[in-house]
Design an enzyme around this catalytic site. Structure first.
Site, PDB file in Angstrom:
ATOM      1  N   LYS A 194       0.861  -1.179   0.000  1.00  0.00           N
ATOM      2  CA  LYS A 194       0.000   0.000   0.000  1.00  0.00           C
ATOM      3  C   LYS A 194       0.893   1.223   0.000  1.00  0.00           C
ATOM      4  O   LYS A 194       1.705   1.434   0.908  1.00  0.00           O
ATOM      5  CB  LYS A 194      -0.897  -0.006   1.233  1.00  0.00           C
ATOM      6  CG  LYS A 194      -1.751   1.244   1.341  1.00  0.00           C
ATOM      7  CD  LYS A 194      -2.797   1.119   2.426  1.00  0.00           C
ATOM      8  CE  LYS A 194      -3.605   2.399   2.530  1.00  0.00           C
ATOM      9  NZ  LYS A 194      -4.592   2.327   3.604  1.00  0.00           N
ATOM     10  N   LYS A 252      -2.075  -1.523  -3.839  1.00  0.00           N
ATOM     11  CA  LYS A 252      -2.961  -0.360  -3.778  1.00  0.00           C
ATOM     12  C   LYS A 252      -2.147   0.912  -3.888  1.00  0.00           C
ATOM     13  O   LYS A 252      -1.162   1.028  -3.160  1.00  0.00           O
ATOM     14  CB  LYS A 252      -3.703  -0.393  -2.449  1.00  0.00           C
ATOM     15  CG  LYS A 252      -4.557   0.796  -2.166  1.00  0.00           C
ATOM     16  CD  LYS A 252      -5.177   0.671  -0.815  1.00  0.00           C
ATOM     17  CE  LYS A 252      -5.930   1.945  -0.501  1.00  0.00           C
ATOM     18  NZ  LYS A 252      -6.347   2.006   0.866  1.00  0.00           N
TER      19      LYS A 252
HETATM   20  C1  PBG Z   1      -7.650   3.337   5.415  1.00  0.00           C
HETATM   21  C2  PBG Z   1      -7.883   3.175   3.961  1.00  0.00           C
HETATM   22  C3  PBG Z   1      -7.698   4.132   2.950  1.00  0.00           C
HETATM   23  C4  PBG Z   1      -8.209   3.568   1.780  1.00  0.00           C
HETATM   24  C5  PBG Z   1      -8.656   2.286   2.091  1.00  0.00           C
HETATM   25  N1  PBG Z   1      -8.425   2.060   3.443  1.00  0.00           N
HETATM   26  C6  PBG Z   1      -7.200   5.516   3.004  1.00  0.00           C
HETATM   27  C7  PBG Z   1      -5.841   5.811   3.501  1.00  0.00           C
HETATM   28  O1  PBG Z   1      -4.999   4.933   3.675  1.00  0.00           O
HETATM   29  O2  PBG Z   1      -5.614   6.987   3.769  1.00  0.00           O
HETATM   30  C8  PBG Z   1      -8.299   4.273   0.456  1.00  0.00           C
HETATM   31  C9  PBG Z   1      -9.267   3.712  -0.532  1.00  0.00           C
HETATM   32  C10 PBG Z   1      -9.623   4.638  -1.642  1.00  0.00           C
HETATM   33  O3  PBG Z   1      -9.031   5.716  -1.834  1.00  0.00           O
HETATM   34  O4  PBG Z   1     -10.554   4.292  -2.379  1.00  0.00           O
HETATM   35  N2  PBG Z   1      -6.494   2.909   5.945  1.00  0.00           N
END
Ligand code: PBG
Length: 330
Positions: A194, A252
């Site tokens: 991520k 991601k």
């Molecule tokens: C939370 C999380 C996020 C997303 C999914 N889980 C945001 C972040 O890490 O700030 C983003 C998903 C999206 O932008 O569609 N940890």
């Protein structure tokens, strides 16, 4: 000329016959936003066509998706500011509306796969995925909090948990707690690679979950989410998650990271998921609203490209539109 690749493109029947990749609805997971209350359906301003629902309306929304053939959903809560604290304790509070909603959803739709995110950010007054201690995100103090959250979610009936916090050792910690508490069948879809991306903006708008602006705490998530410049580091994360007991490895965002999807697919045997995140969908929607791109063509092409790169599972806000598109185009 003996070699003429165009021969295999000359008619739709031949093109269909030689098509290498097909994206089925069963590969998609539809993200849904929920807030406490009744009779609520509000559009996310920065993500047109996507809504935040109260449970009554959400059940109807899920019903319409199930009718279209969607089988998997990931749910995210918007939590009221007065319920947030530094540890995110509302995340495992017995009165938590999100956990109660999950139980209702699974009772009404026992056959769907319901996934939950595990991270502190929707519940935490600092807006970080981990516990903030003395101005830093404290990895090891976060793990027990994630464990409590994960067990509460498993208890509520979620089929799969998606730790998105990027703390070291979280998969091991969560897996251990699930086993100890009798949730041996609850799966883990780890947000493995991520990245600290600009593309989460509309999601943070939807949940009001951005890091709070305060000089005392980090303003971004770069000490735990990965540097967009790195790919080999994704292999380290994937190896750890695999060894710690993850059932899926996720990349991601998706589109700027197709190389990472492909890298993990080639090096690991677990199913690979990709999160086609809010900002990536918002970009395409905005271009289509301006008449610069054609949605019905660009949307399926985008999803197909993520699948072609190696994603077995795609989490996308376009899942419902793709289901409708499939009905028209099959
Ligand atoms: C939370 C999380 C996020 C997303 C999914 N889980 C945001 C972040 O890490 O700030 C983003 C998903 C999206 O932008 O569609 N940890």
């Amino acid at each position: 000329m003996h070699r003429r690749p165009r021969r295999n493109r000359q008619s739709s029947s031949i093109r269909n016959m030689v098509q290498e990749t097909r994206l089925h609805l069963s590969n998609l997971v539809y993200p849904l936003f929920i807030e406490d209350g009744r009779n609520i359906k509000v559009e996310i301003t920065s993500l047109p066509g996507v809504y935040r629902f109260s449970i009554d309306k959400l059940l109807r929304e899920i019903e319409s998706c199930v009718k279209l053939g969607i089988e998997s959903f990931i749910l995210f809560p918007k939590v009221k500011g007065n319920l947030k604290d530094s540890t995110g304790s509302y995340g495992w509070d017995a009165k938590n509306f999100y956990l109660k909603a999950a139980a209702k959803i699974k009772t009404k739709f026992p056959d769907i796969c319901l996934i939950s995110d595990v991270a502190l950010d929707p519940y935490n007054s600092d807006g970080h995925d981990g516990f903030v201690h003395k101005g830093k995100i404290d990895n090891d103090k976060t793990l027990p909090l994630l464990q409590k959250m994960a067990v509460a979610q498993a208890h509520a009936g979620f089929d799969i948990l998606g730790p998105s916090d990027m703390m070291d050792g979280r998969i091991e910690a969560i897996r251990t707690s699930l086993e100890q508490n009798g949730y041996k069948d609850t799966g883990i879809m780890s947000y493995t690679a991520k990245y600290a991306s600009a593309y989460y903006g509309p999601f943070r708008d939807a949940l009001d979950s951005a890091p709070v602006k305060n000089k005392e705490i980090p303003k971004d998530k770069k000490t735990y989410q990965m540097n967009p410049a790195n790919s080999r580091e994704a292999l380290i994360e994937a190896e750890l998650d695999t060894n710690e007991g993850a059932d899926f490895l996720m990349v991601k965002p998706a589109l700027n990271y197709l190389d990472i999807i492909s890298l993990l697919k080639q090096n690991f045997d677990l199913p690979i998921a990709a999160y086609h995140v809010s900002g990536e969908c918002a970009m395409l929607i905005a271009a289509c609203q301006n008449g610069w791109l054609e949605y019905e063509i660009a949307m399926p092409e985008t999803l197909l490209s993520i699948h072609r790169a190696g994603a077995d599972v795609i989490l996308t806000y376009f899942a419902k539109d793709y289901a409708k598109w499939l009905k028209k185009n099959q």
